[in-house]
Write an enzyme that holds these catalytic residues in place. Sequence first.
Site, PDB file in Angstrom:
ATOM      1  N   GLY A 142      36.454  42.464   7.841  1.00 13.74           N
ATOM      2  CA  GLY A 142      36.413  42.885   8.989  1.00 13.74           C
ATOM      3  C   GLY A 142      35.653  44.032   9.706  1.00 13.74           C
ATOM      4  O   GLY A 142      34.316  44.048  10.074  1.00 13.74           O
ATOM      5  N   GLN A 284      53.125  50.771  49.097  1.00 11.73           N
ATOM      6  CA  GLN A 284      52.221  51.999  48.846  1.00 11.73           C
ATOM      7  C   GLN A 284      51.593  51.775  47.191  1.00 11.73           C
ATOM      8  O   GLN A 284      51.420  51.940  47.112  1.00 11.73           O
ATOM      9  CB  GLN A 284      53.007  53.322  49.090  1.00 11.73           C
ATOM     10  CG  GLN A 284      52.153  53.382  50.890  1.00 11.73           C
ATOM     11  CD  GLN A 284      53.742  55.302  50.908  1.00 11.73           C
ATOM     12  OE1 GLN A 284      53.619  55.730  50.292  1.00 11.73           O
ATOM     13  NE2 GLN A 284      53.032  55.558  52.282  1.00 11.73           N
ATOM     14  N   GLU A 368      33.202  42.715  17.791  1.00 12.78           N
ATOM     15  CA  GLU A 368      32.033  42.865  18.259  1.00 12.78           C
ATOM     16  C   GLU A 368      32.370  44.642  17.507  1.00 12.78           C
ATOM     17  O   GLU A 368      32.131  45.724  18.325  1.00 12.78           O
ATOM     18  CB  GLU A 368      31.400  42.461  18.942  1.00 12.78           C
ATOM     19  CG  GLU A 368      30.962  41.678  19.797  1.00 12.78           C
ATOM     20  CD  GLU A 368      29.710  41.831  18.982  1.00 12.78           C
ATOM     21  OE1 GLU A 368      29.017  42.503  18.860  1.00 12.78           O
ATOM     22  OE2 GLU A 368      29.195  40.729  19.339  1.00 12.78           O
ATOM     23  N   GLY A 369      33.864  45.131  17.091  1.00  8.27           N
ATOM     24  CA  GLY A 369      33.432  46.704  16.667  1.00  8.27           C
ATOM     25  C   GLY A 369      34.907  46.645  16.867  1.00  8.27           C
ATOM     26  O   GLY A 369      35.049  46.917  18.071  1.00  8.27           O
TER      27      GLY A 369
END
Length: 389
Positions: A142, A284, A368-369
């Site tokens: 891979g 908040q 894609e890496g």
Amino acid sequence: MATQHPFDLLDVERELNAEQKAIQAVTRQYVNDRIKPNIAHWYETTEIPVRELARELGEIGLLGMHLDGYGCAGTDATSYGLACMELEAGDSGLRSLVSVQGSLAMFAIHAYGSEETKSEWLPKMATGEAIGCFGLTEADHGSNPAGMITTAKKVGGDWIINGSKMWITNGNVADVAIVWARTDEGVRGFCVPTSTPGFSANLIKHKLSLRASMTAELVFENMRVPDSSRLPGATSLRAPLTCLAEARFGIIFGAVGAARDCLESSLAYASTREQFEGPISRHQITQEKFAKMATRLNTAALLALHLGKIKDEHKITPQQISMGKFNNVQGAIEIAREARSILGAAGITTEYPIFRHMTNLESVLTYEGTHEIHALVIGEALTGIAAFR
Ligand code: TGC
Ligand code: FAD
């Protein structure tokens, strides 16, 4: 045409030209009209009308849009990135369809194919009549595609390809596959019609991420292809890695789109959801979450546009692309997780897009890496030491 998004507090879009804004607006409209009303159902059932979508995306000119000639739109890289941003605001699977078609399969043919292969495939891929896939990853290779064991052996004027590829987007619906294989001379690429005897594809089931995208295993058993199917310009691993750089560029923008959709959805929810006799947006802690998310989002968008400008000057480096993916995908995951917390229990269903984006982004972090591989590319650029092995 004004396309500035209400959460674009830094006015990141101020430097976009009219054409870029128009492409972004058309894509956003398409995603709002066609994708957002249907995506939850497609995601749950994994039944995606890929062919229909490909035709529609072709009709609006998004397939191979940054390539010149052969029916492609020939836009600049930034416009392509902006289209990816809008598509991924719909779903990462939709952006994947466009990335794999345009940046991987079509780009490989455009950059490395013979004139005959380009003329045969690119026009019908640009319209979405033909769907392409890109087979680089193998089950045991891979992150390290250099170790691939799929082979192509020259026999007379033909090649016999044996082996398999794993995790291939649209592998089961593609008309044409770009297959990377080891030859006696090194890695070579082949443009193979999926009707070729010896080619088969098995859909990968049970995915919990990118469910609105098909992923398959490709198997090649004594698959004989003529030498004319070889991509003559592809003469080493550099060729597929160059294709990856194209697709990774789109992801830098795409991740911003997914994150923006998460912020938008959580803001809308927080302004109407009441607890302790008032909207939760007044607290908040919630506002700090929004401040962090919006700042992360806007800076990621700035980075994407900055890299778009460099790419439009044809000066972008793989290291810059790695830094863009490294920052923006991680940022998008953090935004998705924070946004989900604001929806409480409601955040875990497909009624809202956030959890879907969050699980998709886990794949985007890997394909894609991987995040780690991009860290090492950046590390090598800084230290001069390649730490992959
Ligand atoms: P290395 O020796 O570094 O490089 C071999 C040759 O390639 C050149 N090169 C690149 N060229 C262009 N762009 C890049 N990003 C490049 N990276 C390297 C390099 O200059 C060299 O050229 P030359 O002429 O000197 O030979 O190769 P290595 O084996 O050491 O590997 C380096 C590493 C780990 C970075 C590389 O193997 C890598 O990127 N691995 C990750 C694999 C990967 O990303 N696979 C993705 C498969 S496709 C996919 O995931 C599609 S997902 C679907 C979707 O997008 O939606
Ligand atoms: P591995 O390489 O086994 O990595 C496993 C872990 O080890 C990761 O965390 C990784 O970062 C880490 N690791 C590996 N090497 C190193 C190292 N040197 N240093 C530090 N850490 C390391 N591929 C295609 O070719 N075409 C496609 O169309 C395609 N589509 C995909 C679609 C989806 C939905 C997915 C999930 C994947 C797809 N892929 C495709 C495959 C994808 O590119 C690979 O999954 C990816 O490159 C990682 O390979 P791997 O999964 O084998 O993980």
